[in-house]
Design a protein around this motif. Structure first.
Motif, PDB file in Angstrom:
ATOM      1  N   ALA A   1      -6.207  10.132  -9.925  1.00 13.55           N
ATOM      2  CA  ALA A   1      -6.987   8.895  -9.868  1.00 13.55           C
ATOM      3  C   ALA A   1      -6.994   8.296  -8.474  1.00 13.55           C
ATOM      4  O   ALA A   1      -7.992   7.692  -8.047  1.00 13.55           O
ATOM      5  CB  ALA A   1      -6.417   7.893 -10.865  1.00 13.55           C
ATOM      6  N   LYS A   2      -5.894   8.456  -7.748  1.00 12.00           N
ATOM      7  CA  LYS A   2      -5.803   7.887  -6.398  1.00 12.00           C
ATOM      8  C   LYS A   2      -6.838   8.497  -5.458  1.00 12.00           C
ATOM      9  O   LYS A   2      -7.255   7.878  -4.479  1.00 12.00           O
ATOM     10  CB  LYS A   2      -4.390   8.109  -5.848  1.00 12.00           C
TER      11      LYS A   2
ATOM     12  N   ALA B   1       2.848  -1.067  -2.934  1.00 10.85           N
ATOM     13  CA  ALA B   1       2.567   0.121  -3.740  1.00 10.85           C
ATOM     14  C   ALA B   1       1.081   0.443  -3.742  1.00 10.85           C
ATOM     15  O   ALA B   1       0.681   1.613  -3.674  1.00 10.85           O
ATOM     16  CB  ALA B   1       3.070  -0.084  -5.163  1.00 10.85           C
ATOM     17  N   LEU B   2       0.231  -0.577  -3.837  1.00  9.38           N
ATOM     18  CA  LEU B   2      -1.213  -0.350  -3.824  1.00  9.38           C
ATOM     19  C   LEU B   2      -1.678   0.206  -2.477  1.00  9.38           C
ATOM     20  O   LEU B   2      -2.607   1.023  -2.414  1.00  9.38           O
ATOM     21  CB  LEU B   2      -1.946  -1.652  -4.136  1.00  9.38           C
ATOM     22  N   ALA B   3      -1.017  -0.241  -1.406  1.00  7.38           N
ATOM     23  CA  ALA B   3      -1.440   0.170  -0.066  1.00  7.38           C
ATOM     24  C   ALA B   3      -0.868   1.516   0.353  1.00  7.38           C
ATOM     25  O   ALA B   3      -1.439   2.189   1.215  1.00  7.38           O
ATOM     26  CB  ALA B   3      -1.030  -0.901   0.950  1.00  7.38           C
TER      27      ALA B   3
ATOM     28  N   ASN C   1      -7.164   1.732  -5.373  1.00  2.04           N
ATOM     29  CA  ASN C   1      -6.512   0.552  -5.956  1.00  2.04           C
ATOM     30  C   ASN C   1      -5.702   0.905  -7.204  1.00  2.04           C
ATOM     31  O   ASN C   1      -5.878   0.308  -8.271  1.00  2.04           O
ATOM     32  CB  ASN C   1      -7.552  -0.516  -6.289  1.00  2.04           C
ATOM     33  N   ILE C   2      -4.843   1.888  -7.073  1.00  4.47           N
ATOM     34  CA  ILE C   2      -3.991   2.289  -8.172  1.00  4.47           C
ATOM     35  C   ILE C   2      -2.568   2.464  -7.667  1.00  4.47           C
ATOM     36  O   ILE C   2      -2.349   2.940  -6.553  1.00  4.47           O
ATOM     37  CB  ILE C   2      -4.487   3.598  -8.832  1.00  4.47           C
ATOM     38  N   CYS C   3      -1.603   2.026  -8.468  1.00  2.33           N
ATOM     39  CA  CYS C   3      -0.204   2.239  -8.134  1.00  2.33           C
ATOM     40  C   CYS C   3       0.568   2.555  -9.412  1.00  2.33           C
ATOM     41  O   CYS C   3       0.082   2.334 -10.523  1.00  2.33           O
ATOM     42  CB  CYS C   3       0.406   1.035  -7.413  1.00  2.33           C
ATOM     43  N   ARG C   4       1.756   3.079  -9.227  1.00  3.23           N
ATOM     44  CA  ARG C   4       2.579   3.473 -10.359  1.00  3.23           C
ATOM     45  C   ARG C   4       4.038   3.156 -10.033  1.00  3.23           C
ATOM     46  O   ARG C   4       4.524   3.522  -8.959  1.00  3.23           O
ATOM     47  CB  ARG C   4       2.403   4.970 -10.645  1.00  3.23           C
TER      48      ARG C   4
ATOM     49  N   PRO D   1       2.979  10.318  -2.073  1.00  3.15           N
ATOM     50  CA  PRO D   1       3.475   9.924  -3.399  1.00  3.15           C
ATOM     51  C   PRO D   1       4.145   8.556  -3.443  1.00  3.15           C
ATOM     52  O   PRO D   1       4.519   8.101  -4.508  1.00  3.15           O
ATOM     53  CB  PRO D   1       4.489  11.029  -3.701  1.00  3.15           C
ATOM     54  N   LEU D   2       4.300   7.889  -2.282  1.00  3.87           N
ATOM     55  CA  LEU D   2       5.095   6.662  -2.226  1.00  3.87           C
ATOM     56  C   LEU D   2       4.586   5.592  -3.183  1.00  3.87           C
ATOM     57  O   LEU D   2       5.353   4.992  -3.944  1.00  3.87           O
ATOM     58  CB  LEU D   2       5.123   6.114  -0.794  1.00  3.87           C
ATOM     59  N   GLY D   3       3.282   5.339  -3.163  1.00  2.00           N
ATOM     60  CA  GLY D   3       2.726   4.286  -4.004  1.00  2.00           C
ATOM     61  C   GLY D   3       2.629   4.639  -5.465  1.00  2.00           C
ATOM     62  O   GLY D   3       2.288   3.789  -6.289  1.00  2.00           O
TER      63      GLY D   3
END
Length: 229
Positions: A156-157, A206-208, A162-165, A212-214
Motif C-alpha cells: 500500500a505504501k 511514522a507517516l513520513a 499516507n500509511i503507517c503501521r 520499513p521504518l514507518g
C-alpha cells in the motif's frame, strides 16, 4: 453539529451465516467510548456497525459490503462529513477493503485478518489511495498474521504515502497488554486524520518515514500519557 463520524467494525469470522457476535461488538466499545470522549469538541460521532451476518464469506466480502452500506447511511444522515472506518480482525479487513467509499478519509485497522492461502489473490490496495491509514498489530498475535499486515502495508505504501503501521511488542490479538497505549494511538490518529488536530510526533514520524521504518514503528510504553490532562 456533526463534524465527523467513526464507524466501528467488529471482528467476524471467515465463513458464517450466523448473526453478528455480541461479544465482538462488546470488544469494540472501549475504543468507541475513547474516540467519542476525545472527539466531542470536534463534533465526532461514533457508530458501531451491526453486520447482517458475521461471516466474510469468500468473494461475497459481506462485512466490507456492510461497511460500505454504513458509510452510505452516514451520508444520508449527516451529509458531507469525513468518515473513519475503524475495525479489528475481520473488521480491520472490512475497513481496508471499503476505503474506496467517497466519504471515507481514513482507515484504522487493528490486527486485521488477511488471507494467507496460496490460491487466494492478495488484498487490493488501490482503494487506499488518498486515505490516511494506520495499521496496528501485536507481534505475538496467534490469530491474525503480523507478517501479512506488514506485507499489505508495504504494498500500500507504494501507491499511498499516507500509511503507517505500529507494532505492539509481545502483545496478542486482543492488544490487551498495552491497551491504554493502543487506545491513545488510535485516538490520536483518528483526530489527526479527520480534524485539524496535529498528530503526535511518533505518528507524524511514522507517516513520513520510508519503509520499513514507518511500517514497523514500535508503540512505546506510555504512549499518550503526556497528552492526557
Amino acid at each position: 453539529m456533526v463534524g465527523g463520524v467513526v464507524l466501528l467494525l467488529p471482528d467476524g469470522e471467515a465463513d458464517s451465516e450466523r448473526g453478528p457476535s455480541r461479544w465482538a461488538l462488546g470488544r469494540s466499545l472501549p475504543l468507541g467510548r475513547s474516540l467519542a470522549r476525545a472527539g466531542s469538541p470536534y463534533g465526532l460521532v461514533v457508530h458501531p456497525v451491526r453486520y447482517r451476518v458475521r461471516g466474510w464469506n469468500g468473494a461475497e466480502a459481506r462485512l466490507a459490503a456492510d461497511a460500505t452500506e454504513a458509510a452510505e447511511e452516514v451520508v444520508r444522515r449527516y451529509g458531507d462529513v469525513p468518515v473513519c472506518l475503524a475495525g479489528h480482525g475481520f473488521g480491520g479487513r472490512a475497513a481496508l477493503r471499503a476505503a474506496d467509499h467517497a466519504s471515507v478519509g481514513s482507515v484504522l485497522a487493528l490486527a486485521p485478518w488477511l488471507p494467507a492461502g496460496e490460491h487466494e489473490p492478495p488484498e487490493p490496495v488501490k482503494q487506499l489511495v488518498g486515505r490516511q491509514v494506520l495499521i496496528v498489530h501485536g507481534t505475538n498475535d496467534q490469530r491474525t498474521s503480523p507478517d501479512l499486515s506488514y506485507r499489505l502495508a508495504e504494498r500500500a505504501k507504494k501507491v499511498n504515502r499516507n500509511i503507517c503501521r505500529f507494532e505492539v511488542h509481545t502483545d496478542g490479538n486482543a492488544l490487551r497488554q498495552h491497551h491504554a497505549e493502543v487506545l491513545a494511538l488510535a485516538t490520536d490518529f483518528v483526530l489527526g486524520s479527520l480534524f485539524p488536530h496535529p498528530y503526535a510526533r511518533p505518528v507524524a514520524d511514522a507517516l513520513a518515514a520510508p519503509p520499513p521504518l514507518g511500517l514497523r514503528m514500535p508503540l512505546a510504553a506510555g504512549f499518550g500519557r503526556s497528552l492526557r490532562p
